[in-house]
Write an enzyme that holds these catalytic residues in place. Structure first.
Site, mmCIF file in Angstrom:
data_model
loop_
_atom_site.group_PDB
_atom_site.id
_atom_site.type_symbol
_atom_site.label_atom_id
_atom_site.label_comp_id
_atom_site.label_asym_id
_atom_site.label_seq_id
_atom_site.Cartn_x
_atom_site.Cartn_y
_atom_site.Cartn_z
ATOM 1 N N GLY A 1 0.840 -1.189 0.000
ATOM 2 C CA GLY A 1 0.000 0.000 0.000
ATOM 3 C C GLY A 1 0.872 1.234 0.000
ATOM 4 O O GLY A 1 2.104 1.150 0.032
ATOM 5 N N ARG B 1 1.436 5.552 4.878
ATOM 6 C CA ARG B 1 0.411 5.787 5.904
ATOM 7 C C ARG B 1 -0.956 5.201 5.539
ATOM 8 O O ARG B 1 -1.993 5.711 5.943
ATOM 9 C CB ARG B 1 0.281 7.277 6.220
ATOM 10 N N GLY C 1 -1.984 2.171 6.378
ATOM 11 C CA GLY C 1 -2.424 1.205 7.374
ATOM 12 C C GLY C 1 -1.837 -0.182 7.177
ATOM 13 O O GLY C 1 -2.252 -1.135 7.841
ATOM 14 N N LYS C 2 -0.865 -0.295 6.288
ATOM 15 C CA LYS C 2 -0.319 -1.619 5.983
ATOM 16 C C LYS C 2 0.416 -2.256 7.161
ATOM 17 O O LYS C 2 0.267 -3.453 7.411
ATOM 18 C CB LYS C 2 0.548 -1.593 4.728
ATOM 19 N N SER C 3 1.199 -1.491 7.909
ATOM 20 C CA SER C 3 1.920 -2.073 9.051
ATOM 21 C C SER C 3 0.959 -2.533 10.137
ATOM 22 O O SER C 3 1.136 -3.605 10.720
ATOM 23 C CB SER C 3 2.932 -1.071 9.628
ATOM 24 N N ALA D 1 12.945 -6.259 11.589
ATOM 25 C CA ALA D 1 13.010 -4.845 11.205
ATOM 26 C C ALA D 1 14.149 -4.618 10.217
ATOM 27 O O ALA D 1 15.294 -4.967 10.487
ATOM 28 C CB ALA D 1 13.228 -3.990 12.450
ATOM 29 N N HIS E 1 6.934 2.889 15.819
ATOM 30 C CA HIS E 1 6.589 1.497 15.532
ATOM 31 C C HIS E 1 6.801 0.628 16.766
ATOM 32 O O HIS E 1 5.965 -0.217 17.092
ATOM 33 C CB HIS E 1 7.418 0.967 14.359
ATOM 34 N N ARG F 1 4.116 1.075 19.452
ATOM 35 C CA ARG F 1 2.821 0.488 19.102
ATOM 36 C C ARG F 1 2.784 -1.003 19.439
ATOM 37 O O ARG F 1 1.737 -1.557 19.736
ATOM 38 C CB ARG F 1 2.554 0.724 17.611
#
Length: 178
Positions: A13, A16, A18-20, A38, A54, A57
């Site tokens: 995508g 920003r 929303g893929k992660s 990572a 990241h 979250r």
């Protein structure tokens, strides 16, 4: 682990999109814990902030494994009971290209390694070729390389999602014949 959980999933995508977040939910679904592979390197303060966001979250159900260059070694080393989330392929590609590595050979090695993994692998990548043609040679080379890498990984993936404005769209497997 769920019997029907796909072995390899690619989540792509725009920035920003929303893929992660989608990939993180998918990785935690089968067992409640996962390995975060990572590929990012903290080159400057802005990138350090992104990495920290990241990490913040994610909770205790994650174990981190850095792999800015040797992604296949990281996948092999972490194969076992927990799903692995690779975030992201385009940063990995950036590291390879800027380091003067043979990115195409590395991508083929990755594509060959994914089917032999026993625990699920969820890979995040960016769609970078949907806009204008970049004005400089390196940017055009990167756009083309990212498109080639995404296509190659999608070929060996069981499932592919495209995220648009936070909404996941399943593009593989699809329900129609071409």
């Amino acid at each position: 682990m769920e019997k029907s959980f796909p072995r390899t999933t690619l989540v792509t995508g725009g920035a920003r999109s929303g893929k992660s977040e989608l990939a993180e939910r998918l990785a935690l679904r089968p067992t409640g814990h996962a390995v975060y592979i990572a590929t990012a390197e903290a080159w400057d303060d802005e990138m350090r902030d992104r990495i920290a966001q990241h990490q913040a979250r994610r909770g205790a159900q994650w174990s981190d494994h850095p792999a800015p260059l040797d992604l296949v070694q990281a996948l092999d080393a972490t194969d076992g009971d927990s799903p692995r989330l690779v975030d992201c392929l385009t940063l990995w590609l950036t590291n390879l290209m800027l380091g003067g590595h043979d990115w195409r050979a590395a991508a083929e090695t990755l594509a060959d390694a994914l089917p032999r993994q026993t625990a699920p692998v969820i890979l995040v990548t960016n769609e970078v070729g949907a806009g204008i043609v970049p004005e400089n040679k390196l940017a055009r080379e990167f756009r083309d390389a990212a498109g080639w890498l995404n296509r190659r990984v999608a070929e060996v993936s069981d499932t592919v999602y495209l995220t648009v404005a936070g909404c996941p769209i399943k593009v593989k497997p699809h329900d129609f014949a071409l």
